[in-house]
Design an enzyme around this catalytic site. Structure first.
Site, mmCIF file in Angstrom:
data_model
loop_
_atom_site.group_PDB
_atom_site.id
_atom_site.type_symbol
_atom_site.label_atom_id
_atom_site.label_comp_id
_atom_site.label_asym_id
_atom_site.label_seq_id
_atom_site.Cartn_x
_atom_site.Cartn_y
_atom_site.Cartn_z
ATOM 1 N N GLU A 108 26.141 29.346 42.587
ATOM 2 C CA GLU A 108 26.600 29.549 43.963
ATOM 3 C C GLU A 108 26.383 30.973 44.447
ATOM 4 O O GLU A 108 25.971 31.187 45.583
ATOM 5 C CB GLU A 108 28.090 29.206 44.072
ATOM 6 N N ASP A 109 26.647 31.946 43.603
ATOM 7 C CA ASP A 109 26.708 33.331 44.064
ATOM 8 C C ASP A 109 25.504 34.182 43.690
ATOM 9 O O ASP A 109 25.455 35.362 44.035
ATOM 10 C CB ASP A 109 27.983 33.995 43.511
ATOM 11 N N ASP A 292 70.850 25.823 33.186
ATOM 12 C CA ASP A 292 69.815 26.022 32.174
ATOM 13 C C ASP A 292 68.805 27.087 32.595
ATOM 14 O O ASP A 292 67.620 26.811 32.695
ATOM 15 C CB ASP A 292 69.109 24.704 31.857
#
Length: 749
Positions: A108-109, A292
């Site tokens: 993609e990059d 708790d």
């Protein structure tokens, strides 16, 4: 409770003179990026047979591919894939997964291609990289559609190989750890919401509790920072009062178990700020009321030792009623097994104790990664083996569009669960609030489609009844059964909703198709024309329709006028006045009359000009008191619908075709008939009882149809004449109180 209110509760619960929060620490120096040999050593420490050459080549390729790219933090972009790979080594994943983490953003990059990845690193890594690659390049209509489409693609990819999800979750975790570097607050918020709504529930589904908790807490810090800081402040205050409380509790629990001859490893921890806030919000309680805040884990060697330790602890301390859960005999769908109990423990503190074996603990911490296939020299990575992924794929198959899929999937991801049983004893896990209809669709889609009734523990119940833990559910089916539009109002699972919507869309399309074909044939006869389907193919492109069937459906639902079709086929039919005889010419002035048009004398409807013909829609049958709208259709009377008519909403009618109408309360309104769907037991006198109940409420049954029948139940369609919505509601309430009736629903379209 809002996050602000939760923060106020925490503040109110604090001491009168709270210890001031320490000043913010200076920013930590950035950790140097993990070097190539360090990454390889990490993988080989748990997998001696790891493909060292593959890891080295992937590391070097990613570093060169990302080159001088920088992240929002100012770090080299290459730091991100290395950190993602480092996170995955903590899950002890195989070499292909680590290589995928290093390469997951290259396609993609950078200038890298999938073909290049496959040539250099093999088909498996290329497929995983393709599955993880972000899909921002898709040309989509909106940010919401983009999110839905991305999630749809992720689901398809992880159904082929579950490692896609593991890499994606590690990618999201590192992005969340560095979220504060993004300057745009809207973008930060969008990423945090997506993390909270999609990725944290996915992490929980594959049993990775630690990963889920960190994702939620990081998103919590972005979305509600004030509430989180209030909880952190209170936790700091508690720590200052009891510096070594955890150690003291651990020591006492260990002593109690040792005296009973049970050797156990025990450690304690504080719950995350988000889990604390979530419980405060769900129970609408203050910080002090929480039982708790601390959880203690007891690790033993075997399942019998788990129950023996539970007995010793319950014998030594008081337990809180209703707080015991046995996830060993009934595991969660993600494989989680443990015993949970809350006690008034050492030093009279309320604490949660979780008891499990060491193998169970590994599954609880690592989830699906704890079963990783390399341990057995096999590569079982098919995501379809997980029931919940198969169910999401089923939703995907039947969803109308990406947004519909995302909505239904969130229903399945976000719910606490109840565990029910089939008559044969098979366990079915469902979201809390699920009904017999949800159960039927969980068993099989066809069982859901043909469901006509249900029994819980042998007793007939209404289909909208909420299931409880331990219920044994028997679904009654009929070959003539079909989903009811009313079901969509009470089902809670995405699978059930997607199937119901698909059936209703198909049914509605068939109705529109028949109506459109009839309307076109009638108009053609009036113009003395003969129109074949081959001729209609010529007008598909100018009228923006894909098929002749789509064209006829558009005519039937009113989004395309018959006149337009005829004039496109035969231009000589066009008239000078263009819209002669079409009520559509008055669409705009009719849409929102201001001031409201006065009704004609004796007219029951407010908002229609004098002389405009109308009729009540047969799909939803409005009665006086309903919110109503008018549907304008070319050359036909205005159709009066209920504002919530499901047929109208599914047809996506353009707004300019709808009129805002009301009832004329000055006139004595005529009686109108409403349609009720009544499910009744097949007993002597049932029909007489129903008729008597309706008559006592002043209603009149004008038509009756036995729609579906089985040896045990009948489904009746009653057309009941009433004079108002109030009277109809009284009739419904009286029918529901009748012993032989199991359900009563009004037909919504």
């Amino acid at each position: 409770m809002t996050p602000g209110e939760a923060a106020e509760l925490v503040t109110e619960a604090a001491a009168p003179a709270p210890v001031p929060a320490p000043p913010a620490p200076p920013p930590k120096p950035r950790r140097p990026v993990m070097r190539q040999y360090e990454l390889v050593e990490r993988v080989k420490s748990y997998d001696p047979d790891a493909d060292e050459d593959l890891l080295n080549r992937a590391y070097v390729f990613a570093m060169k591919a990302h080159g001088s790219q920088l992240r929002a933090s100012g770090d080299p972009y290459f730091h991100h894939p290395v950190e993602v790979a480092g996170i995955l080594t903590g899950f002890r994943l195989d070499s292909a997964s680590i290589a995928t983490a290093l390469l997951h953003d290259t396609v993609e990059d950078t200038g890298a291609t999938l073909e290049e990845i496959e040539r250099l690193f093999g088909r498996t890594v290329a497929r995983l990289v393709d599955g993880v690659t972000k899909l921002n390049r898709l040309e989509l209509q909106s940010a919401q559609t983009a999110q839905a489409e991305n999630f749809r693609k992720l689901l398809l990819a992880m159904s082929e190989d579950i490692r896609v999800l593991l890499v994606k979750l590690a990618d999201r975790l590192h992005n969340m750890r560095t979220l504060h570097f993004i300057k745009n607050p809207e973008k930060r918020r969008r990423i945090a919401v997506e993390t909270m709504e999609i990725y944290a529930p996915l992490a929980e589904r594959i049993g990775m509790e630690g990963l889920k908790a960190e994702l939620q807490d990081l998103a919590f810090a972005e979305l509600w920072p004030d509430a989180r800081e209030s909880i952190l402040h209170r936790l700091r205050h508690l720590r200052q009062g009891d510096v070594d409380l955890v150690d003291r509790v651990v020591a006492e629990l260990k002593h109690v178990l040792q005296v009973a001859g049970i050797e156990a490893e025990i450690y304690g921890r504080e719950k995350t700020p988000y889990s604390i806030w979530q419980k405060m919000e769900r129970k609408n309680i203050s910080f002090e009321q929480l039982s708790d805040i601390m959880a203690f884990r007891v690790l033993v060697d075997s399942v019998p030792a788990c129950y023996a330790a539970l007995g010793v602890i319950h014998g030594a301390y008081h337990m809180l009623p209703g707080r015991f859960k046995d996830f060993i005999s009934t595991p969660k769908p993600n494989g989680y097994r443990s015993l949970h109990t809350t006690i008034i423990g050492p030093e009279r503190r309320k604490i949660e104790v979780q008891i499990r074996t060491r193998d169970m603990h590994e599954v609880a911490e690592l989830g699906v990664a704890a079963h990783w296939a390399y341990k057995q020299d096999s590569r079982i990575t098919d995501g379809k083996q997980y029931r919940w992924i198969r169910e999401l794929l089923d939703i995907l198959e039947h969803a109308a569009d990406p947004e519909d899929f995302l909505e239904n999937t969130k229903l399945d991801l976000f719910q606490d669960q109840v565990f029910c049983f089939t008559p044969k004893g098979d366990l079915i896990a469902l979201p809390r609030g699920a009904t017999p209809v949800d159960f039927a669709y969980a068993v099989h889609s066809q069982v859901g489609d043909r469901c006509v009734g249900a029994k819980i523990d042998g007793r007939m119940v209404q289909l909208r009844t909420q299931l409880q833990n331990g219920d044994q559910v028997e679904i009654i089916t009929s070959k003539n059964g079909s989903p009811s539009p009313e079901w969509e109002r009470f089902v809670v699972t995405g699978r059930a909703r997607a199937r119901i919507r698909r059936y209703l869309r198909t049914q509605q399309r068939d109705e529109h198709l028949a109506h459109g074909r009839e309307a076109l044939a009638k108009a053609a006869r009036q113009e003395q024309l003969s129109i074949a389907e081959k001729q209609l193919e010529k007008v598909l492109e100018p009228l923006h329709q894909k098929t002749v069937e789509d064209l006829l459906v558009a005519i039937g639902e009113g989004t395309l006028s018959v006149r337009t079709v005829l004039e496109t086929l035969h231009p000589e039919l066009k008239r000078q006045d263009g819209r002669k005889g079409e009520i559509g010419a008055r669409v705009i002035p009719l849409r929102r009359p201001s001031p409201p048009a006065l009704p004609a004398a004796g007219s029951p409807i407010v908002g229609l000009p004098t002389g405009v013909a109308f009729h009540y829609a047969g799909c939803c049958r409005p009665v006086p008191g309903d919110a109503i709208v008018g549907l304008i259709r070319t050359g036909r009377p205005v159709s009066i619908h209920r504002a919530e008519c499901t047929v109208l909403s599914r047809s996506r009618t353009p707004e300019h075709r709808l009129l805002e109408l009301g009832w004329n309360e000055r006139e004595t309104l005529p009686k109108v008939s409403a349609r009720l769907s009544v499910t009744t037991l097949n007993r002597p006198g049932s029909l007489g009882s129903i008729s008597t109940v309706v008559g006592k409420q002043g209603g009149n049954i004008v038509d009756l149809k036995i729609g579906r029948r089985t040896p045990e139940i009948y489904e009746l369609l009653l057309d009941v004449e009433v004079d108002s919505l109030d009277q109809l509601m009284r009739v419904q309430a009286a029918l529901r109180a009748t012993a032989c009736v199991t359900s009563v629903e009004r037909n919504l379209g």
